[in-house]
Motif scaffolding. Structure first.
Motif, short mmCIF file in Angstrom:
data_model
loop_
_atom_site.label_atom_id
_atom_site.label_comp_id
_atom_site.label_asym_id
_atom_site.label_seq_id
_atom_site.Cartn_x
_atom_site.Cartn_y
_atom_site.Cartn_z
N CYS A 281 0.97 -1.17 0.02
CA CYS A 281 -0.05 0.13 -0.04
C CYS A 281 0.96 1.21 0.03
O CYS A 281 0.63 2.12 -0.93
CB CYS A 281 -0.83 0.02 1.14
SG CYS A 281 -1.99 -1.66 1.58
N GLU A 282 1.87 1.23 0.78
CA GLU A 282 2.89 2.26 0.87
C GLU A 282 3.49 2.54 -0.34
O GLU A 282 3.82 3.56 -0.72
CB GLU A 282 3.65 2.09 2.18
CG GLU A 282 4.69 3.41 2.27
CD GLU A 282 5.59 3.37 3.52
OE1 GLU A 282 6.56 4.12 3.75
OE2 GLU A 282 5.21 2.40 4.27
N LEU A 283 4.05 1.44 -0.74
CA LEU A 283 4.77 1.43 -2.07
C LEU A 283 4.06 1.82 -3.27
O LEU A 283 4.18 3.09 -3.90
CB LEU A 283 5.16 0.00 -2.48
CG LEU A 283 5.87 -0.20 -3.73
CD1 LEU A 283 7.26 0.59 -3.94
CD2 LEU A 283 6.34 -1.69 -4.18
N ASN A 284 2.81 1.56 -3.38
CA ASN A 284 1.80 1.97 -4.35
C ASN A 284 1.40 3.61 -4.22
O ASN A 284 1.56 4.21 -5.13
CB ASN A 284 0.45 1.19 -4.20
CG ASN A 284 -0.68 1.55 -5.53
OD1 ASN A 284 -0.26 1.14 -6.64
ND2 ASN A 284 -1.54 2.23 -5.10
N LYS A 285 1.50 3.92 -3.10
CA LYS A 285 0.80 5.34 -2.89
C LYS A 285 2.19 6.42 -3.12
O LYS A 285 2.21 7.29 -4.06
CB LYS A 285 0.55 5.86 -1.45
CG LYS A 285 0.23 7.01 -1.05
CD LYS A 285 -0.27 7.39 0.39
CE LYS A 285 -0.40 8.92 0.69
NZ LYS A 285 -0.73 8.92 1.98
N ARG A 286 3.19 5.61 -3.06
CA ARG A 286 4.48 6.79 -3.01
C ARG A 286 4.76 6.69 -4.66
O ARG A 286 5.20 7.71 -5.13
CB ARG A 286 5.69 6.28 -2.44
CG ARG A 286 5.60 6.53 -1.02
CD ARG A 286 7.02 6.57 -0.19
NE ARG A 286 6.88 7.05 1.01
CZ ARG A 286 7.17 8.34 1.56
NH1 ARG A 286 7.50 9.02 0.84
NH2 ARG A 286 7.00 8.46 2.97
N LEU A 287 4.79 5.29 -5.43
CA LEU A 287 5.08 5.48 -6.60
C LEU A 287 4.03 6.17 -7.53
O LEU A 287 4.32 6.96 -8.63
CB LEU A 287 5.11 4.06 -7.34
CG LEU A 287 6.12 3.09 -6.97
CD1 LEU A 287 5.92 1.91 -7.30
CD2 LEU A 287 7.52 3.77 -7.43
N LYS A 288 2.75 6.16 -7.21
CA LYS A 288 1.59 7.13 -7.57
C LYS A 288 1.68 8.64 -7.47
O LYS A 288 1.44 9.10 -8.54
CB LYS A 288 0.17 6.61 -7.11
CG LYS A 288 -0.83 7.44 -7.85
CD LYS A 288 -2.22 6.84 -7.16
CE LYS A 288 -3.35 7.54 -7.70
NZ LYS A 288 -4.67 6.99 -7.28
N GLY A 289 2.16 9.09 -6.58
CA GLY A 289 2.48 10.42 -6.30
C GLY A 289 3.67 11.16 -6.26
O GLY A 289 4.09 12.32 -6.19
N ASN A 290 4.79 10.26 -6.76
CA ASN A 290 6.32 10.95 -6.83
C ASN A 290 6.85 10.52 -8.02
O ASN A 290 7.57 9.55 -8.35
CB ASN A 290 6.83 10.23 -5.66
CG ASN A 290 8.16 10.90 -5.43
OD1 ASN A 290 8.98 11.46 -6.27
ND2 ASN A 290 8.82 10.75 -4.21
N SER A 291 6.85 11.46 -8.94
CA SER A 291 7.49 11.28 -10.24
C SER A 291 8.86 11.03 -10.20
O SER A 291 9.67 10.22 -10.87
CB SER A 291 7.08 12.44 -11.38
OG SER A 291 7.44 13.23 -10.54
N THR A 292 9.48 11.85 -9.31
CA THR A 292 11.03 11.63 -9.22
C THR A 292 11.34 10.24 -8.54
O THR A 292 12.31 9.57 -9.08
CB THR A 292 11.63 12.63 -8.15
OG1 THR A 292 11.28 13.79 -8.58
CG2 THR A 292 13.31 12.76 -8.02
N LEU A 293 10.76 9.62 -8.03
CA LEU A 293 10.91 8.12 -7.21
C LEU A 293 10.85 7.38 -8.49
O LEU A 293 11.73 6.34 -8.82
CB LEU A 293 9.90 7.91 -6.42
CG LEU A 293 10.01 6.48 -5.66
CD1 LEU A 293 11.34 6.20 -5.19
CD2 LEU A 293 8.96 6.16 -4.55
N ARG A 294 9.74 7.36 -9.29
CA ARG A 294 9.30 6.51 -10.50
C ARG A 294 10.58 6.61 -11.39
O ARG A 294 10.94 5.65 -12.02
CB ARG A 294 8.20 6.96 -11.36
CG ARG A 294 6.72 6.86 -10.24
CD ARG A 294 5.43 6.77 -11.15
NE ARG A 294 5.40 7.87 -11.88
CZ ARG A 294 4.72 8.91 -11.41
NH1 ARG A 294 4.29 8.93 -10.05
NH2 ARG A 294 4.68 10.07 -12.10
#
Length: 317
Positions: free
Chosen positions: A189-202
């Motif tokens: 859940c945390e991974l999905n939320k961060r990847l969805k909202g953080n383009s730099t992370l992706r």
């Protein structure tokens, strides 16, 4: 610079500096003034040259005095003298300008130097796996559990204060962090939320460890498969990995009520996990015992063998 004013080099061609008896310091400052007018020097740098010593400022006042005397004796030299006097007054204005108190112009440094500073700033991070301070993700999956404090931490929480300065520094520093360290996610859940909202992370994520649990594991792994820079993946498994049914399993249980508990090979997200490609290393580990119940060593070894076969870049002979 306006076309009516001759440049330092035009005056040099006319041998004005020698004829007027200008000092070496005066010629140095007039050359720097010309460089500033052409955009090759900052105003602060020009003013700093004057403030280097009293002799530099005196050379400018002496030059103005000489030009005024020449204008009185030789009216034909008025235009050239006015050009030099105007340049001198602008040099003095730059020297008398109050210093910039807004701070060091960090973003004007070359990108390579900024990266070195980020590297130095991160030297206080002793662990190789990081857990950033996260917002509440609104799930009841296994939360992050700190490692044994008596040993060197394998996982470390990091205060991302530097990433809250400005958008450019945030982007550069996070890109550095995402490239250098392994990021740990307590659940999908945390991974999905961060990847969805953080383009730099992706765009920058290279190494990740995630506890495979949660109702959106399929979505999280689908997003992870689109991270082009991802090279290392560590999947932590537990009994809770199979707590959430796949759509197919839900369908089957409507008709086959005596089905055994779901196998690891049928866990939610397995298909999306197997779609990831291009990794250089893959690892499957047991979850922290204080966070969830562990699975068997056989299951861990079998899943690791499958992921290595499917996800890694083939080695060249």
């Amino acid at each position: 610079m306006s076309s009516s004013r001759a440049t330092f080099y035009a005056h040099q061609t006319l041998n004005l500096h020698a004829r007027y008896g200008l000092s070496d310091n005066a010629k140095k400052l007039l050359r720097a003034h010309d460089n500033w007018k052409m955009g090759g020097l900052e105003r602060d740098q020009l003013g700093r040259l004057v403030r280097m010593s009293p002799d530099m400022r005196k050379s400018i006042t002496d030059t103005i005095t000489k030009c005024a005397e020449i204008m009185r004796k030789k009216p034909a030299e008025v235009k050239n003298c006015i050009d030099i006097i105007q340049a001198c007054t602008e040099i003095l204005d730059a020297a008398d300008k109050p210093p910039d108190l807004e701070g060091f112009p960090f973003l004007k440094l070359p990108a390579e130097l900024r990266q070195n500073i980020y590297r130095w700033y991160a030297t206080k991070i002793v662990a190789t796996t990081l857990v950033a301070y996260s917002n509440e993700v609104g799930c009841d999956c296994g939360k992050w559990t700190p490692p044994n404090p008596s040993t060197l931490p394998a996982i470390h929480r990091v205060d991302m204060a530097l990433a809250r300065t400005c958008s450019q520094i945030k982007s550069e520093y996070l890109e550095f962090i995402y490239h250098k360290y392994t990021l740990y996610f307590a659940c999908s859940c945390e991974l999905n939320k961060r990847l969805k909202g953080n383009s730099t992370l992706r765009a920058s994520l290279r190494s990740i460890k995630v506890h495979w649990t949660g109702p959106v594991s399929d979505k999280a792994f689908s997003r992870l498969a689109k991270c082009k820079e991802l090279r290392h993946l560590d999947i932590a498994i537990s009994k809770s990995t199979t707590n959430f049914e796949t759509p197919r399993e839900k369908e089957m249980r409507r008709y086959f009520h005596s089905m055994k508990p779901a196998r690891l090979a049928d866990a939610l997200g397995i298909e999306e996990l197997l779609s990831i490609r291009g990794l250089t290393s893959v690892c499957v580990s047991h979850v922290n015992g204080r966070q969830s119940t562990k699975r068997t060593d056989e299951e861990r070894a079998n899943l690791q063998g499958l992921l290595i076969f499917k996800l890694r870049v083939p080695e060249l002979d």
